[in-house]
Write an enzyme that holds these catalytic residues in place. Sequence first.
Site, PDB file in Angstrom:
ATOM      1  N   GLU A  32     -33.834 -25.037  -5.197  1.00 51.54           N
ATOM      2  CA  GLU A  32     -35.395 -25.035  -5.912  1.00 51.54           C
ATOM      3  C   GLU A  32     -36.354 -25.645  -5.667  1.00 51.54           C
ATOM      4  O   GLU A  32     -37.525 -26.152  -6.216  1.00 51.54           O
ATOM      5  CB  GLU A  32     -35.380 -26.540  -6.881  1.00 51.54           C
ATOM      6  CG  GLU A  32     -34.867 -27.950  -6.001  1.00 51.54           C
ATOM      7  CD  GLU A  32     -33.169 -28.363  -5.214  1.00 51.54           C
ATOM      8  OE1 GLU A  32     -32.547 -29.530  -5.296  1.00 51.54           O
ATOM      9  OE2 GLU A  32     -32.396 -27.215  -5.461  1.00 51.54           O
ATOM     10  N   ASP A  88     -41.163 -28.287  -4.227  1.00 51.20           N
ATOM     11  CA  ASP A  88     -39.392 -28.576  -4.466  1.00 51.20           C
ATOM     12  C   ASP A  88     -39.429 -29.369  -5.429  1.00 51.20           C
ATOM     13  O   ASP A  88     -40.152 -31.269  -5.733  1.00 51.20           O
ATOM     14  CB  ASP A  88     -38.461 -29.326  -3.476  1.00 51.20           C
ATOM     15  CG  ASP A  88     -37.152 -29.852  -3.509  1.00 51.20           C
ATOM     16  OD1 ASP A  88     -36.629 -28.847  -3.171  1.00 51.20           O
ATOM     17  OD2 ASP A  88     -36.248 -30.854  -3.919  1.00 51.20           O
TER      18      ASP A  88
END
Length: 236
Positions: free
Chosen positions: A152, A109
């Site tokens: 993301e 992430d």
Amino acid sequence: GLCAHTGNAPMAGYACLPMMAQGELLGVLHLRTDLPGPLDASRRKLASALGEQVALSLANIRLKETLHRQAMHDPLTGLYNRRYLEDTLERELRRAVRKGAPVGILMLDLDHFKDYNDTHGHAAGDALLRAFGAHLLGSIRGEDFACRYGGEEFAIILPDVGLEKAVQRAEEIRQEARGIRVESGGQRLEAATVSIGVAALPTHGTTPETVLRAADAALYAAKAEGRDRVKAAPQT
């Protein structure tokens, strides 16, 4: 005049018909006959119909290939998408169980991505996602699978890699990610960092659900501990 690809003047009659589909030229159908002189009207009509059918078939094949790729890949990064990863993970885990081999799972992430987007704009955010996706593709082996899991968040499947080695690979990716910089508005933006959670089969289970859950929990632990770090799921 003669078509350039026919070479010298052919002794027989011939026809060159463009194969068009949806306004696009897909090729040329070249027909020749042993009879001297131009093709008669009936043969030209038959050749034209054949060219149209071949062009439509080629267009359909191309469309199917495009749709197949779109079903497998994330359009922004070119990485595999979440659906493909989940299908692949299930297949790889079954194969690994049969072989008695490990499989490593990385959940990644990008840190503070919302702030990055808010500060620099969505175009810069997209550029960062593309750059990070390219970084992942350059960091994995040919047998590995990298995907954009959503937003993301990314994931990597590492066949035949146990937990310890998967953690090492994750640490390499984390450190190298600090060098990723993108340009926006003529300015080179600051580097982003990444948090990574690591799990493995059989250490954390033998089903996609259990292994992904363990990797995801490790990722959130890495973020809770301050981000920009690798965290392995605890061994039970």
